[in-house]
Every structure is written in C-alpha cells, then in structure tokens.
Design a protein around this motif. Structure first.
Motif, PDB file in Angstrom:
ATOM      1  N   SER A 105     -51.030  50.108  -8.001  1.00 14.84           N
ATOM      2  CA  SER A 105     -51.159  49.786  -6.578  1.00 14.84           C
ATOM      3  C   SER A 105     -52.260  48.651  -6.661  1.00 14.84           C
ATOM      4  O   SER A 105     -52.313  47.851  -5.587  1.00 14.84           O
ATOM      5  N   VAL A 121     -47.891  43.601   0.441  1.00 16.30           N
ATOM      6  CA  VAL A 121     -47.706  45.051   0.776  1.00 16.30           C
ATOM      7  C   VAL A 121     -46.837  45.745  -0.061  1.00 16.30           C
ATOM      8  O   VAL A 121     -46.046  45.403  -0.702  1.00 16.30           O
ATOM      9  N   ASP A 189     -46.092  51.544   3.472  1.00 18.70           N
ATOM     10  CA  ASP A 189     -47.562  51.735   3.668  1.00 18.70           C
ATOM     11  C   ASP A 189     -47.649  51.659   5.252  1.00 18.70           C
ATOM     12  O   ASP A 189     -47.205  50.654   5.909  1.00 18.70           O
ATOM     13  N   THR A 214     -51.040  58.705   6.916  1.00 12.92           N
ATOM     14  CA  THR A 214     -50.905  58.187   5.580  1.00 12.92           C
ATOM     15  C   THR A 214     -50.725  59.560   4.369  1.00 12.92           C
ATOM     16  O   THR A 214     -49.660  59.315   3.499  1.00 12.92           O
TER      17      THR A 214
END
Length: 489
Positions: A105, A121, A189, A214
């Motif tokens: 990530s 992203v 995301d 999230t």
C-alpha cells in the motif's frame, strides 16, 4: 445588377445547376456520414475502456507478473475440509487476490509523488469462490456369491452372505452434491471514490460509502448482481463468515461492470489476508497530453511494476468494433476523399462546359464593355451558389444517414484481451488475475454529428464552388468579343 443577373442565369440553367449541386451533395454527405460514424466508433471504444478504467483515470500500476515458484504449479487450488456428518450442509469460502499478485500500500504514496502525477489511489481486487453442499457417505456391502451356482447353494443355509463365500466388499451409494458460486469483490478507498473502481458507477438506490466507514462491514453491489441474488438495500450476506449489509445498488455509467461487490479497502484486505496490500493503483496525470512521459517516469522509478495506459488497452480491443473502426478510419475516409475529389472535378468540368456553351453571351457582354473580372465574378458567383445548394443538400443527406445509423444502433462486440504484463484493473477488476481471460462487451453504435462536422461540410461546399468557379471563370476571362460574332449564324 450582379444579383439580378445571377438569379436569372441560375433560373435559366436549373438542370445543370442541380446536377452540379447533387454531385457536391453526395460527396459532402459521405464525408459527414464517415466522420459521424468514426466519432461513434471513438465513443464506443471509450465506453469499452471505461469499463476497465475509472473516469479520469489515465493509467494503472500493477505488479509485474512473475514465474511460479519451484514446486508450485501457479494454478488455482481449493482446500475443502469435509465434515464427518453426512446429514448437514457444508459450506466454505475461498478468498484470494486476483492472480495472487499484490503491491504494498505504501507504493500508492510513492506513485502519487512522481513527476506529472496529480493523484493516485489503490484498490484490492479479490476473487471469492463459495462452495455449498454436502457429502453422502457410501455403504460397504459384501457380495454373497461369485457365480449363479453359489447363489443356489447358499439359499436357506446358515452363514449365507458372509465373506467366506469369496465375494469382495464393494462401496455402494454415496457421493457429493455441491453448488459453486464465484464472484468478484473490490476493496475501494472510501476517502477517494472519485478516482478508481467506483468512478464509473452511479449509486441508483441507497447511498455510497462515507469516509467514516473505512472499517465498516457494509457493501455496494452492482445492479446485475443484486438482481441475480435478489439483494436490496438493507439485505445481508456473508463472505468467509463476515456479515455485510448492502447500503447501495450501483449502476455502471457505460457497458456492464464486471465487479459484483464493493467493500471498504481495509475490510477487503482483512478478507483476503492481504494487510497493507493493493492489486491496482489508479493514476491521474496532471496533463493528459503527457501520459506517455508519466508512464516512463513511474516505470523507471518504481521497479517490479507494470504501467498500463488507455492506449495500451486500446491496442488489445478486438472483435467487430475493432474491425469496423479500422474500416471507418482507413477505407471510409479514403473513400470519402476520393468521392469528394471526384465531385469537385465533375463540378469543375460541368461548369467549364457550361461556360463553353455561353460563348455568345460572354462575348456580347465584353463587347458591351464588361471587363474580364466582371465575367469571372459572374461565373464564380454562380458556382458558389451551386456549391452552397449542394452543401445544404449534402448536410441534409449526411445528417439523415447519421440519424439512421443511430436509430438502428447496430451492435458491435469488443473483446478485451491481455496486454501481456499485468494490465491494469479497472472497475471490472481487470487486474493480474485476468491476464489470460478476455472480457467480451456488446456496444451499440451511434453516429453523432458535431458542429465541427457541419462547419467542415460548409467549408467543403464553398471550396467546391470556388474550384468549379475558378476553372469556369478562367475560361470565360479568355473569351474575346470576336468569339461571339463568329458564333452568330
């Protein structure tokens, strides 16, 4: 005086003027039709690419494919622990990242920091295979005889049917009955939904994710998948024992989405045992004209990745859409140019021929004191009017043909093949796990007519008139008053 004479002469030669106008009209109509169909092809290809990319996504970054490790086939596998009880239904989920390829990530931030990158992203594409069903245990039976004679000898006697009769034990009955359901899940995301998988989706029922969700066990499902599973807003389902609530139904802006379920990225990472990993990084460049430069920048600075642009994907589109697009681009445009040139030539020849038949008229006008420039202006004026009439007819025919194509909306198929190196995944999850597959889409062809095309048609009409008028005017200017006297019988 010029206008009156122009109107009278065009009225006297209606048939000749109509022939010239129709010739130009056919050429202009073909140009409009070909340009409109080509524009429709471009729109169709954009729809195909948008099914892989999000709107505003210029490129994707994925992990470069690597060869299977020693002792591994590199193919899919599925481990299923059967329960001993045959009376209960058994269920198991297999969740894995697409192709088993993933990036850290932290690379999302690194990609976003490259020169020419406006934003980036990450997303995680998962394949979920759910197996439901049950095993039925077979029963072992011992044969009571090996021949017809032994059957007769064993009737009514003690010990009949025992293993001492020589029969081998056999298992009869049993088996398994399982349903296999495979679907795709993409982790997004939730703080940056404008770039990536959800950018091509519109929530038509319910609501989308909020930045506070999230880690929430909530999901968006595609319209087609919701219809298949009869999901509605508020419905619940499980993935590997984790219960999710449907908060919205998403519909793709174009074509059909290959993604069935969208969940928050962190939740997807937990499901796929891929903590701090993504399969695809979506990238938007600061300048769309510098995409190739940005691609080189990312490739040079971030090793072990493959950068795929829309141009790379366009080269993999095959099927009737690709064939029709090639025909419209090459054969269609060259054909329209050839027909238009022929129409200009015919108009010029017909105008020149008409001037030749007006020797007496132009010779007399010169004898009365008309200078050559007035005669030339007269011929050019008539030709431009013929060109404008032809342009109006051509625009009407071309727009009519384009409207007919749009009304019929012929279906074209587009097959999206592999780019050969970890092509970027879009909303459909076209990540590394789909390298060997082909997605086939069906696109309805339209033929939009733009103002630029109309302006081009008007310009061609004026140009045709000027070319015809130039040739005819040049011939008329060379006539002498004596030519008119010789033509008098």
């Amino acid at each position: 005086m010029f206008g009156i004479y122009l109107k009278r002469e065009l009225g006297r030669r209606k048939k000749a003027a109509l022939v010239i106008a129709l010739g130009l009209a056919l050429g202009i109509a073909l140009v409009i039709t070909v340009n409109s169909v080509s524009a429709g092809m471009t729109q169709a290809q954009d729809k195909v690419l948008k099914s892989l990319y999000g709107l505003g996504t210029d490129m994707t970054v994925t992990k470069a494919r690597t060869a299977p490790t020693s002792g591994s086939s590199g193919g899919p596998n599925f481990k299923f622990d059967a329960k001993s009880s045959s009376s209960s239904t058994q269920s198991s989920d297999r969740v894995q990242t697409q192709g088993g390829q993933a990036l850290k990530s932290s690379l999302v931030t690194k990609v976003a920091g490259q020169k020419g990158v406006e934003s980036a992203v990450g997303a995680l594409s998962l394949n979920v295979t759910k197996v439901d069903g049950s095993f039925t245990q077979g029963k072992a039976k011992t044969s009571t005889s090996s021949s017809g004679s032994s059957n007769n000898s064993g009737q009514g006697q003690p010990g009949a049917g025992s293993s001492s009769s020589g029969g081998a034990p056999q298992v009869q009955g049993g088996g398994a009955n399982f349903d296999v359901n495979s679907y795709s899940v993409v982790g997004v995301d939730v703080a940056h939904q404008g770039l990536g998988p959800l950018s091509t989706m519109k929530v038509t029922s319910g609501k989308t994710f909020t930045t506070a969700q999230t880690s929430a066990k909530v999901a968006l499902v595609s319209k087609s998948y919701a219809k298949e599973k009869k999901y509605k807003v508020g419905s619940t389902f499980k993935i590997s024992g984790t219960k999710f609530t449907v908060i919205g139904i998403a519909t793709p802006d174009s074509s059909e989405s290959d993604t069935d379920v969208f969940v928050p990225l962190k939740v997807a990472q937990t499901l796929g045992d891929a903590k701090n990993q993504v399969t695809t990084i979506y990238v938007k460049a600061t300048d769309s004209k510098q995409i190739s430069t940005v691609k080189k920048e990312i490739t040079a600075n971030i090793s072990g990745t493959t950068v795929t642009t829309s141009a790379d994907l366009a080269s993999t589109v095959s099927g009737s859409l690709s064939t029709a697009s090639s025909l419209a681009t090459s054969v269609g445009k060259w054909l329209s140019i050839a027909v238009l040139a022929a129409a200009f030539l015919v108009a010029a020849l017909l105008t020149s021929s008409a001037v030749s038949r007006r020797v007496r008229e132009f010779g007399t006008l010169k004898a009365l004191g008309w200078p050559s420039r007035n005669v030339t202006r007269q011929v050019v004026g008539e030709s431009i009017v013929n060109g404008l009439i032809g342009g109006a007819l051509g625009i009407a025919l071309g727009v009519g043909a384009a409207y007919a194509v749009t009304a019929i909306s012929p279906k074209l198929t587009a097959q999206l093949g592999s780019t050969g190196g970890g092509a970027g995944g879009g909303p459909g999850g076209g990540g590394p796990g789909q390298q060997a597959s082909q997605n086939t889409l069906e696109i309805a062809l339209s033929a939009p007519v733009s103002l630029t095309t109309i302006a081009l048609a008007v310009g061609l009409a004026v140009a045709g008139g000027l070319i015809a008028g130039a040739m005819g005017g040049w011939r008329a200017s060379r006539m002498r008053p004596a030519d008119a006297l010789r033509s008098v019988s």
